[in-house]
Design an enzyme around this catalytic site. Structure first.
Site, PDB file in Angstrom:
ATOM      1  N   PHE A 111      64.320 -22.148  30.127  1.00 26.51           N
ATOM      2  CA  PHE A 111      63.909 -23.435  29.377  1.00 26.51           C
ATOM      3  C   PHE A 111      64.984 -23.761  28.612  1.00 26.51           C
ATOM      4  O   PHE A 111      64.901 -25.071  28.253  1.00 26.51           O
ATOM      5  CB  PHE A 111      62.684 -23.151  28.520  1.00 26.51           C
ATOM      6  CG  PHE A 111      62.837 -22.873  27.008  1.00 26.51           C
ATOM      7  CD1 PHE A 111      63.524 -21.570  26.603  1.00 26.51           C
ATOM      8  CD2 PHE A 111      62.809 -24.129  26.062  1.00 26.51           C
ATOM      9  CE1 PHE A 111      63.347 -21.325  25.300  1.00 26.51           C
ATOM     10  CE2 PHE A 111      63.107 -23.641  25.031  1.00 26.51           C
ATOM     11  CZ  PHE A 111      63.517 -22.599  24.565  1.00 26.51           C
ATOM     12  N   LYS A 112      66.046 -22.991  28.490  1.00 32.29           N
ATOM     13  CA  LYS A 112      67.201 -23.452  27.567  1.00 32.29           C
ATOM     14  C   LYS A 112      67.888 -24.730  28.279  1.00 32.29           C
ATOM     15  O   LYS A 112      68.605 -25.346  27.575  1.00 32.29           O
ATOM     16  CB  LYS A 112      68.259 -22.358  27.292  1.00 32.29           C
ATOM     17  CG  LYS A 112      67.740 -21.005  26.887  1.00 32.29           C
ATOM     18  CD  LYS A 112      67.368 -21.308  25.468  1.00 32.29           C
ATOM     19  CE  LYS A 112      67.049 -20.025  24.640  1.00 32.29           C
ATOM     20  NZ  LYS A 112      65.854 -19.086  24.997  1.00 32.29           N
ATOM     21  N   ASP A 113      67.691 -24.766  29.569  1.00 32.96           N
ATOM     22  CA  ASP A 113      68.450 -25.864  30.242  1.00 32.96           C
ATOM     23  C   ASP A 113      67.655 -27.347  29.804  1.00 32.96           C
ATOM     24  O   ASP A 113      68.425 -28.253  29.956  1.00 32.96           O
ATOM     25  CB  ASP A 113      68.271 -25.797  31.868  1.00 32.96           C
ATOM     26  CG  ASP A 113      68.671 -24.634  32.608  1.00 32.96           C
ATOM     27  OD1 ASP A 113      70.017 -24.364  32.116  1.00 32.96           O
ATOM     28  OD2 ASP A 113      68.269 -24.043  33.412  1.00 32.96           O
TER      29      ASP A 113
END
Ligand SMILES: *Cc1c(COP(=O)(O)O)cnc(C)c1O
Length: 495
Positions: A111-113
């Site tokens: 999810f960091k993307d």
């Protein structure tokens, strides 16, 4: 309306959004917060008809008020494009009665993307706006996913360098391979002989060293942060909660205005804080369920009002949540005491001096929207297996923690509202643990044999991000102790 940013510890105020993004962390060690929480100025009905990119604009324009429409739309268009493996950007899947918001369709499958694919564009735009001519050096401490996602975002972006520190032995093999094979001449990776908190504390220390700042400036460098303390990460994350609600509405899953609960697998408290801000902006969200693994410092905090980091650091199968100092909680603390910077600074001082602090009853009452829970390794594996067996839906070990805690929440409170679960990583990033959860055992074999087996039994193709590291060259081999981090940075930059 013009929003300005101030440090949660009072040392800096009146910054524009672009200045706050460039700085990352305030000089007093505090985190930047907007002077008010803006309200969505379009209806949920209108949002339901919009694309991810359009919703991101509607949310971000309200916080980043010194960016022009053209600048912001440009950043959004460059971030949320074919790097994502689906046009929706974030995917809603219904499984076993809950809604999973899959935030892992970007280039590094975590999810960091969602935030790190836009941060480099926000930062280079901010540098231009503020006439910065120094090269920007991003320092990031990572529990596994941030480092890779930040490097993927910043690799070969002109005017930037990125240095990532990760805990040696504290990340999954796939995560480590993803990092040490990173391309881009402006990237560097260092393994720390310590845990994530050591890495994060080391990075914060470098940021607050004024002598070092001067030494870098003399060589034309200035530091910034890609960690979730940067408002340039927090703000883009709010968008997907607004998007999720809008899509549930568009798909006829909920009525307009119906409250939906949200469970977030939590480490540094950035993702769940974004959900909370989405609620405060007017998204009909009910409770915010904060799911921890066995490093349950946040569960203890929400159940007692005492934050106590003095405890053993446990390595789990959800390593991105193996954290005892949850940085973004400081932002909730700040809001809960009526934005009293002196009070917040005092509590953070207690945390670094005594390893603990207690909040007042009023502050606890302010946080009543939050409910804390935690899942141990067994509960995590058992929910991954149960959901896979009941409907064939595969989730990773971080999402498993959230799924287990969301069930606890429903059992303990009887709250039957619909549940949105943030799904934060592809199961292939943690193939061994996921396969073991599903089968109840793990037969030997190397990492990639396990990946292939998981793909075979689930029928889900191996993501490109995993395929490409199968044969990639290791390019980064630096290691150091937490005490040597500053010198390592100097060495990398040639200062
Ligand atoms: C970073 C991360 C988390 C924790 O998110 P926070 O914003 O730090 O609370 C959870 N799951 C995965 C897979 C992550 O990479």
């Amino acid at each position: 309306m013009n929003i300005t940013y101030q440090s949660t510890r009072g040392g800096e105020r009146g910054l524009t959004a672009s200045q706050a993004i460039l700085k990352g962390l305030a000089v007093d060690g505090g985190l930047f917060m907007p002077d008010q929480i803006p309200q969505l100025d379009v209806s949920m009905g209108q949002l339901a008809k919009m694309s991810y990119q359009e919703i991101a604009y509607e949310v971000m324009k309200l916080f980043l008020t010194d960016f022009t429409e053209e600048e912001l739309k440009g950043c959004i268009a460059r971030a949320y494009d074919e790097k994502f493996d689906c046009p929706e950007i974030a995917v809603l899947s219904k499984a076993d009665g809950d809604y999973y918001l899959e935030l892992y369709h970007g280039s590094t499958i975590a999810f960091k993307d969602m935030a790190l694919s836009i941060l480099p564009h926000l930062m280079t735009t901010a540098a231009k706006k503020n006439g910065v001519s120094n090269e920007i050096v991003i320092l990031a401490a990572t529990s596994g996913d941030t480092g890779k996602a930040a490097m993927a975002g910043f690799a070969d972006v002109p005017g930037t360098r990125i240095i990532v520190f990760y805990p040696k032995g504290g990340v999954s093999r796939i995560q480590e391979l993803q990092m040490v094979t990173q391309k881009g001449d402006n990237t560097a990776v260092v393994a720390i002989h310590g845990n994530f908190d050591d890495a994060q504390t080391g990075v914060k220390k470098i940021f607050s060293d004024r002598e070092f700042e001067k030494r870098l400036a003399a060589k034309g460098f200035q530091l910034s942060s890609a960690n979730s303390i940067n408002v340039g990460r927090l703000v883009p994350q709010i968008a997907y909660y607004v998007y999720a609600y809008a899509k549930l509405l568009e798909n006829g899953e909920i009525a307009d205005g119906e409250l939906v609960n949200v469970t977030v697998p939590t480490g540094n408290f950035g993702n769940i804080l974004a959900a909370y801000l989405a609620k405060r902006m007017g998204t009909p969200i009910g409770r915010l369920i904060c799911a921890s693994n066995e490093n349950k410092v946040l569960y203890d905090f929400f159940s007692t009002g005492v934050y106590d980091r003095e405890r053993p650091f446990i390595l789990t199968s959800s390593p991105s949540m193996d954290i005892l100092i949850s940085s973004n909680l400081e932002r909730l603390i700040y809001l809960s005491c009526g934005c009293d910077a002196e009070k917040t600074a005092g509590l953070m001082e207690e945390l670094s001096r005594d390893g603990r602090y207690a909040v007042t009853e009023d502050m606890r009452a302010f946080m009543a929207d939050f409910w804390g829970g935690y899942a141990d390794e067994k509960e995590n594996a058992s929910v991954i297996q149960a959901v896979f067996r009941s409907c064939g839906y595969l989730m990773d070990t971080h999402t498993g923690v959230a799924a287990a805690v969301s069930r606890q929440y429903k059992r303990e409170t009887g709250d039957e509202r619909k549940m949105l679960i943030a799904s934060t990583a592809s199961p292939f990033k943690f193939s061994g643990s996921v396969l073991e959860a599903i089968q109840g055992r793990l037969d030997g074999g190397d990492e990639f044999a396990v990946v292939d087996e998981l793909s075979r039994i689930s029928g889900v193709p191996v993501p490109a991000a995993v395929e490409e590291i199968r044969t990639a060259l290791v390019r980064h081999t630096r290691e150091c102790s937490p005490e040597q981090m500053e010198e390592e940075v100097a060495d990398i930059l040639g200062c």
